[in-house]
Design a protein around this motif. Structure first.
Motif, PDB file in Angstrom:
ATOM      1  N   SER A 198       6.298  -1.971 -15.506  1.00  0.00           N
ATOM      2  CA  SER A 198       7.074  -3.015 -16.172  1.00  0.00           C
ATOM      3  C   SER A 198       6.919  -4.360 -15.483  1.00  0.00           C
ATOM      4  O   SER A 198       7.097  -5.413 -16.103  1.00  0.00           O
ATOM      5  CB  SER A 198       8.556  -2.629 -16.218  1.00  0.00           C
ATOM      6  OG  SER A 198       9.054  -2.423 -14.898  1.00  0.00           O
ATOM      7  N   LEU A 199       6.590  -4.353 -14.183  1.00  0.00           N
ATOM      8  CA  LEU A 199       6.315  -5.591 -13.454  1.00  0.00           C
ATOM      9  C   LEU A 199       4.838  -5.934 -13.614  1.00  0.00           C
ATOM     10  O   LEU A 199       3.966  -5.196 -13.151  1.00  0.00           O
ATOM     11  CB  LEU A 199       6.675  -5.429 -11.975  1.00  0.00           C
ATOM     12  CG  LEU A 199       6.458  -6.644 -11.079  1.00  0.00           C
ATOM     13  CD1 LEU A 199       7.309  -7.816 -11.536  1.00  0.00           C
ATOM     14  CD2 LEU A 199       6.759  -6.303  -9.625  1.00  0.00           C
ATOM     15  N   LEU A 200       4.564  -7.021 -14.311  1.00  0.00           N
ATOM     16  CA  LEU A 200       3.186  -7.412 -14.607  1.00  0.00           C
ATOM     17  C   LEU A 200       2.972  -8.881 -14.270  1.00  0.00           C
ATOM     18  O   LEU A 200       3.910  -9.692 -14.360  1.00  0.00           O
ATOM     19  CB  LEU A 200       2.868  -7.209 -16.085  1.00  0.00           C
ATOM     20  CG  LEU A 200       2.424  -5.823 -16.551  1.00  0.00           C
ATOM     21  CD1 LEU A 200       2.300  -5.823 -18.067  1.00  0.00           C
ATOM     22  CD2 LEU A 200       1.106  -5.434 -15.910  1.00  0.00           C
ATOM     23  N   ALA A 201       1.748  -9.225 -13.902  1.00  0.00           N
ATOM     24  CA  ALA A 201       1.392 -10.615 -13.615  1.00  0.00           C
ATOM     25  C   ALA A 201       0.104 -10.964 -14.330  1.00  0.00           C
ATOM     26  O   ALA A 201      -0.713 -10.085 -14.649  1.00  0.00           O
ATOM     27  CB  ALA A 201       1.235 -10.831 -12.110  1.00  0.00           C
TER      28      ALA A 201
ATOM     29  N   LEU B  69       6.031  -7.796  -5.794  1.00  0.00           N
ATOM     30  CA  LEU B  69       5.429  -8.968  -6.424  1.00  0.00           C
ATOM     31  C   LEU B  69       3.984  -9.140  -5.969  1.00  0.00           C
ATOM     32  O   LEU B  69       3.102  -9.456  -6.769  1.00  0.00           O
ATOM     33  CB  LEU B  69       6.231 -10.220  -6.085  1.00  0.00           C
ATOM     34  CG  LEU B  69       7.460 -10.512  -6.949  1.00  0.00           C
ATOM     35  CD1 LEU B  69       8.172 -11.751  -6.426  1.00  0.00           C
ATOM     36  CD2 LEU B  69       7.071 -10.706  -8.405  1.00  0.00           C
ATOM     37  N   TYR B  70       3.760  -8.938  -4.690  1.00  0.00           N
ATOM     38  CA  TYR B  70       2.396  -9.087  -4.169  1.00  0.00           C
ATOM     39  C   TYR B  70       1.469  -8.067  -4.821  1.00  0.00           C
ATOM     40  O   TYR B  70       0.352  -8.410  -5.239  1.00  0.00           O
ATOM     41  CB  TYR B  70       2.388  -8.926  -2.658  1.00  0.00           C
ATOM     42  CG  TYR B  70       1.016  -9.033  -2.050  1.00  0.00           C
ATOM     43  CD1 TYR B  70       0.365 -10.257  -1.970  1.00  0.00           C
ATOM     44  CD2 TYR B  70       0.348  -7.907  -1.569  1.00  0.00           C
ATOM     45  CE1 TYR B  70      -0.905 -10.365  -1.431  1.00  0.00           C
ATOM     46  CE2 TYR B  70      -0.924  -8.011  -1.026  1.00  0.00           C
ATOM     47  CZ  TYR B  70      -1.541  -9.231  -0.961  1.00  0.00           C
ATOM     48  OH  TYR B  70      -2.800  -9.332  -0.419  1.00  0.00           O
ATOM     49  N   ARG B  71       1.922  -6.810  -4.930  1.00  0.00           N
ATOM     50  CA  ARG B  71       1.071  -5.796  -5.565  1.00  0.00           C
ATOM     51  C   ARG B  71       0.774  -6.161  -7.007  1.00  0.00           C
ATOM     52  O   ARG B  71      -0.353  -5.992  -7.492  1.00  0.00           O
ATOM     53  CB  ARG B  71       1.725  -4.419  -5.494  1.00  0.00           C
ATOM     54  CG  ARG B  71       0.801  -3.335  -6.045  1.00  0.00           C
ATOM     55  CD  ARG B  71       1.359  -1.946  -5.889  1.00  0.00           C
ATOM     56  NE  ARG B  71       2.479  -1.713  -6.796  1.00  0.00           N
ATOM     57  CZ  ARG B  71       3.108  -0.535  -6.917  1.00  0.00           C
ATOM     58  NH1 ARG B  71       2.724   0.483  -6.165  1.00  0.00           N
ATOM     59  NH2 ARG B  71       4.112  -0.392  -7.746  1.00  0.00           N
TER      60      ARG B  71
ATOM     61  N   GLU C 188      -2.868  -6.559  -8.599  1.00  0.00           N
ATOM     62  CA  GLU C 188      -3.254  -5.837  -9.817  1.00  0.00           C
ATOM     63  C   GLU C 188      -3.728  -6.806 -10.901  1.00  0.00           C
ATOM     64  O   GLU C 188      -4.683  -6.507 -11.625  1.00  0.00           O
ATOM     65  CB  GLU C 188      -2.073  -5.011 -10.311  1.00  0.00           C
ATOM     66  CG  GLU C 188      -1.739  -3.837  -9.404  1.00  0.00           C
ATOM     67  CD  GLU C 188      -0.422  -3.179  -9.740  1.00  0.00           C
ATOM     68  OE1 GLU C 188      -0.173  -2.066  -9.230  1.00  0.00           O
ATOM     69  OE2 GLU C 188       0.371  -3.766 -10.508  1.00  0.00           O
ATOM     70  N   ALA C 189      -3.084  -7.979 -10.986  1.00  0.00           N
ATOM     71  CA  ALA C 189      -3.492  -8.961 -11.991  1.00  0.00           C
ATOM     72  C   ALA C 189      -4.919  -9.426 -11.763  1.00  0.00           C
ATOM     73  O   ALA C 189      -5.712  -9.532 -12.716  1.00  0.00           O
ATOM     74  CB  ALA C 189      -2.533 -10.155 -11.969  1.00  0.00           C
TER      75      ALA C 189
ATOM     76  N   ARG D 192       0.826  -1.207   0.000  1.00  0.00           N
ATOM     77  CA  ARG D 192       0.000   0.000   0.000  1.00  0.00           C
ATOM     78  C   ARG D 192       0.863   1.260   0.000  1.00  0.00           C
ATOM     79  O   ARG D 192       0.467   2.308  -0.535  1.00  0.00           O
ATOM     80  CB  ARG D 192      -0.921  -0.019   1.215  1.00  0.00           C
ATOM     81  CG  ARG D 192      -1.952   1.095   1.238  1.00  0.00           C
ATOM     82  CD  ARG D 192      -3.010   0.870   2.311  1.00  0.00           C
ATOM     83  NE  ARG D 192      -2.407   0.683   3.622  1.00  0.00           N
ATOM     84  CZ  ARG D 192      -2.435  -0.453   4.304  1.00  0.00           C
ATOM     85  NH1 ARG D 192      -3.018  -1.516   3.775  1.00  0.00           N
ATOM     86  NH2 ARG D 192      -1.884  -0.536   5.499  1.00  0.00           N
ATOM     87  N   GLU D 193       2.044   1.183   0.581  1.00  0.00           N
ATOM     88  CA  GLU D 193       2.922   2.355   0.705  1.00  0.00           C
ATOM     89  C   GLU D 193       3.818   2.553  -0.509  1.00  0.00           C
ATOM     90  O   GLU D 193       4.511   3.564  -0.618  1.00  0.00           O
ATOM     91  CB  GLU D 193       3.774   2.219   1.973  1.00  0.00           C
ATOM     92  CG  GLU D 193       2.943   2.246   3.245  1.00  0.00           C
ATOM     93  CD  GLU D 193       3.764   1.949   4.494  1.00  0.00           C
ATOM     94  OE1 GLU D 193       4.989   1.694   4.349  1.00  0.00           O
ATOM     95  OE2 GLU D 193       3.198   1.981   5.608  1.00  0.00           O
ATOM     96  N   LEU D 194       3.836   1.604  -1.432  1.00  0.00           N
ATOM     97  CA  LEU D 194       4.677   1.729  -2.619  1.00  0.00           C
ATOM     98  C   LEU D 194       4.135   2.813  -3.551  1.00  0.00           C
ATOM     99  O   LEU D 194       2.921   2.935  -3.742  1.00  0.00           O
ATOM    100  CB  LEU D 194       4.726   0.408  -3.376  1.00  0.00           C
ATOM    101  CG  LEU D 194       5.478  -0.748  -2.720  1.00  0.00           C
ATOM    102  CD1 LEU D 194       5.255  -2.030  -3.520  1.00  0.00           C
ATOM    103  CD2 LEU D 194       6.969  -0.438  -2.628  1.00  0.00           C
ATOM    104  N   PRO D 195       5.006   3.602  -4.167  1.00  0.00           N
ATOM    105  CA  PRO D 195       4.534   4.570  -5.167  1.00  0.00           C
ATOM    106  C   PRO D 195       4.132   3.849  -6.443  1.00  0.00           C
ATOM    107  O   PRO D 195       4.591   2.738  -6.738  1.00  0.00           O
ATOM    108  CB  PRO D 195       5.762   5.457  -5.395  1.00  0.00           C
ATOM    109  CG  PRO D 195       6.925   4.555  -5.091  1.00  0.00           C
ATOM    110  CD  PRO D 195       6.469   3.649  -3.975  1.00  0.00           C
TER     111      PRO D 195
END
Length: 567
Positions: free
Chosen positions: A398-401, A433-435, A439-440, A390-393
């Protein structure tokens, strides 16, 4: 309505059954019981490596009796004596092969330990090849396409594919069987003591969404079509009848035997059954132009729309559209994702492997202390991941799942598909990775909404029920941002069972229509998530990349299948 009538809703889930007694006047839940299936809990009759998941009928009977007995005892004799109706919802498609009296073969001599004689759970994917043959036959046999009201793609999770698999792989079970029952049809038959297949009131919901029943076809698929798959299917079809029923209709009155077993009045009415998602949508207070999301291990997305004059508008790639499957008199639509909470659970198990492997071997603590420590650490993993994620900007994407860890249910069912991760670097950590996984699953939800809208089904907002909806503000806000849609979370944690209770109240004559029961018995809204404009804009730019990745993975897997055909 005076406070003098009560109803029971029974929700048969994957791991357990839950029962509620609710006040028919306002839906207040008087008592709740959750009972786990004992054989399932021990992993009996299942083989995850083969995607085989079976439930023994005794698990259902024993857990149901324990659950209803307990809620009646907790509510007290006075309340139990005023129960007017019972309705049950179940997972689906969860069919079983039966004898001539509708008894599951696993309850008959010679088949008590045969998994193919048990209920084939919704998540059983042993029939992928059979589903593909059904789809191929539907397109080439020269007659009507019987899959067109099922979204145009028949799934391995559904009725005929599962039965065809058993018929082709277990001749003894095939030869002994006379009919097929969905779990949601068997439970009302048990409670009413019905053992005449000709008197069974089969669920419109189950038959329409999973067994290719439609009024246009005069019922189930044509004999010639089924015969091309296997002659036994034609014989089974003859036992099904042609009529189906919505769940506001009584199946019958509780039998004397079960009234005594459960401590309920002898005139208690039992409603026609349905699937959990459909009754849960009613319990979540679904209305036209709303998407109701049941967010648990998988997701189920439901919508209703008033019937219109003229030809029925087809929505391809969903899990079917059936007149009256959710609210009688309205068109019911079903979609969903084969994995939702299961995606997060998989990541948790991945991260927990070192704890499970190393903690038992550490010195300095007794085994019980190590076990408690390990459990405590594992329970903290997802909450800590959510806090950090939740705190990540917002990043460049580019990181996709992909969320297809258990195949894809909708849009366009394909159980051979797999999940994927791309864009991983040496700087990628667990929260990121969890985010990406969250998102996926949100992008998968958006794909469903986009399909409905593309086919003319209006959706303005969403309602959410289920464990994920009530436990994870981070996931819920992400889904709202990705779908750019307001999501209301239904109050209470028994929305599905309460939905069954609403049908029980209607079938018992306490309300004239399901909508009236909804209005009186709805638990209301607990919380509303509204999309953040900046995050919604970011995810709108990222969504095409999710679709591009999905297309690439699907093409690669298709090429592999073509190069190495499966049996």
């Amino acid at each position: 309505m005076k406070r003098e009538a009560f109803v029971i809703g029974i929700d048969f889930g994957t791991d357990s059954v839950r029962a509620v007694i609710a006040d028919a006047a306002d839906g207040e839940v008087v008592s709740v019981s959750v009972q786990h299936y004992p054989r399932w809990a021990r992993g009996l009759y299942c083989e995850p490596n083969e995607n085989r998941f079976r439930h023994h009928p005794l698990d259902y009977l024993e857990a149901m009796q324990a659950a209803i007995t307990e809620v009646a005892a907790r509510a007290g004799r006075e309340v139990a004596s005023r129960v007017r109706g019972i309705a049950a919802d179940t997972t689906g498609s969860t069919p079983v092969l039966t004898d001539k009296r509708g008894v599951p073969l696993a309850l008959t001599p010679g088949f008590r330990e045969d998994p193919d004689a048990m209920f084939l759970l919704w998540k059983d994917h042993t029939a992928v090849a059979q589903a593909e043959r059904i789809n191929q036959t539907a397109r080439t046999w020269g007659g009507a396409d019987f899959t067109k009201y099922e979204g145009g793609i028949y799934s391995s999770e559904w009725f005929w594919a599962k039965v065809l698999h058993v018929v082709e792989t277990n001749p003894a079970v095939s030869q002994a069987a006379v009919s097929i029952l969905e779990l949601c049809d068997w439970i009302p038959a048990v409670l009413t003591g019905c053992d005449d297949l000709g008197k069974f009131k089969r669920s419109r919901c189950a038959a329409g969404h999973k067994a290719m029943w439609h009024a246009e076809f005069g019922g189930y698929p044509a004999d010639e079509f089924l015969a091309r798959l296997h002659p036994r299917l034609v014989e089974f079809k003859a036992s099904l009848g042609q009529e189906t029923f919505t769940s506001d209709i009584p199946f019958g009155t509780i039998s004397a035997e079960w009234a005594v077993k459960l401590g309920l009045p002898h005139d208690t009415l039992v409603a026609v059954g349905a699937f959990d998602a459909h009754m849960g949508a009613v319990g979540g207070n679904i209305k036209p132009h709303q998407l109701l999301k049941i967010m648990g291990t998988s997701s189920l997305d439901m919508a209703v729309a008033p019937r219109t004059r003229g030809p029925e508008r087809l929505v391809p790639g969903i899990c079917g559209q059936v007149d009256g499957s959710i609210i009688p008199g309205m068109m019911g639509y079903e979609a969903g994702q084969s994995a939702f909470g299961d995606v997060y659970a998989w990541f948790k198990r991945l991260l927990c492997w070192p704890l499970e492997a190393l903690l038992p071997s550490q010195a300095g603590a007794d085994p019980e202390t190590r076990r408690v420590l390990g459990d405590a650490l594992m329970e903290r993993i997802l909450p800590e991941l959510e806090r950090a994620a939740r705190e990540l900007p917002l990043e460049d994407g580019s990181l996709l799942a992909l969320d297809w860890m258990n195949g894809r249910r909708t849009p366009d069912a394909n159980q051979r598909l797999k999940g994927a991760l791309t864009g991983i670097t040496l700087g990628t950590d667990a929260p990121r990775l969890y985010r990406a996984l969250v998102e996926a699953t949100a992008f998968g939800s958006r794909a469903i909404v986009e399909r409905f809208r593309a086919e003319g089904v209006r959706l303005d907002s969403a309602i959410a029920i289920g464990g994920v909806a009530r436990k994870s503000p981070f996931i819920m806000q992400t889904v709202a941002d990705v779908m750019n849609m307001e999501i209301s979370v239904c109050a209470g944690d028994q929305a599905v069972a309460v939905g069954a209770a609403m049908f029980a109240a209607t079938a018992a004559g306490l309300y004239p229509r399901v909508e009236a029961a909804q209005e009186a018995m709805s638990p209301g809204t607990e919380r509303t998530y509204r999309p953040d404009p900046a995050r919604a804009h970011h995810y709108a730019s990222l969504y095409p990349k999710y679709l591009e990745l999905g297309g690439f993975v699907q093409r690669q897997l298709t090429r592999q299948d073509e190069a190495h055909p499966r049996a």
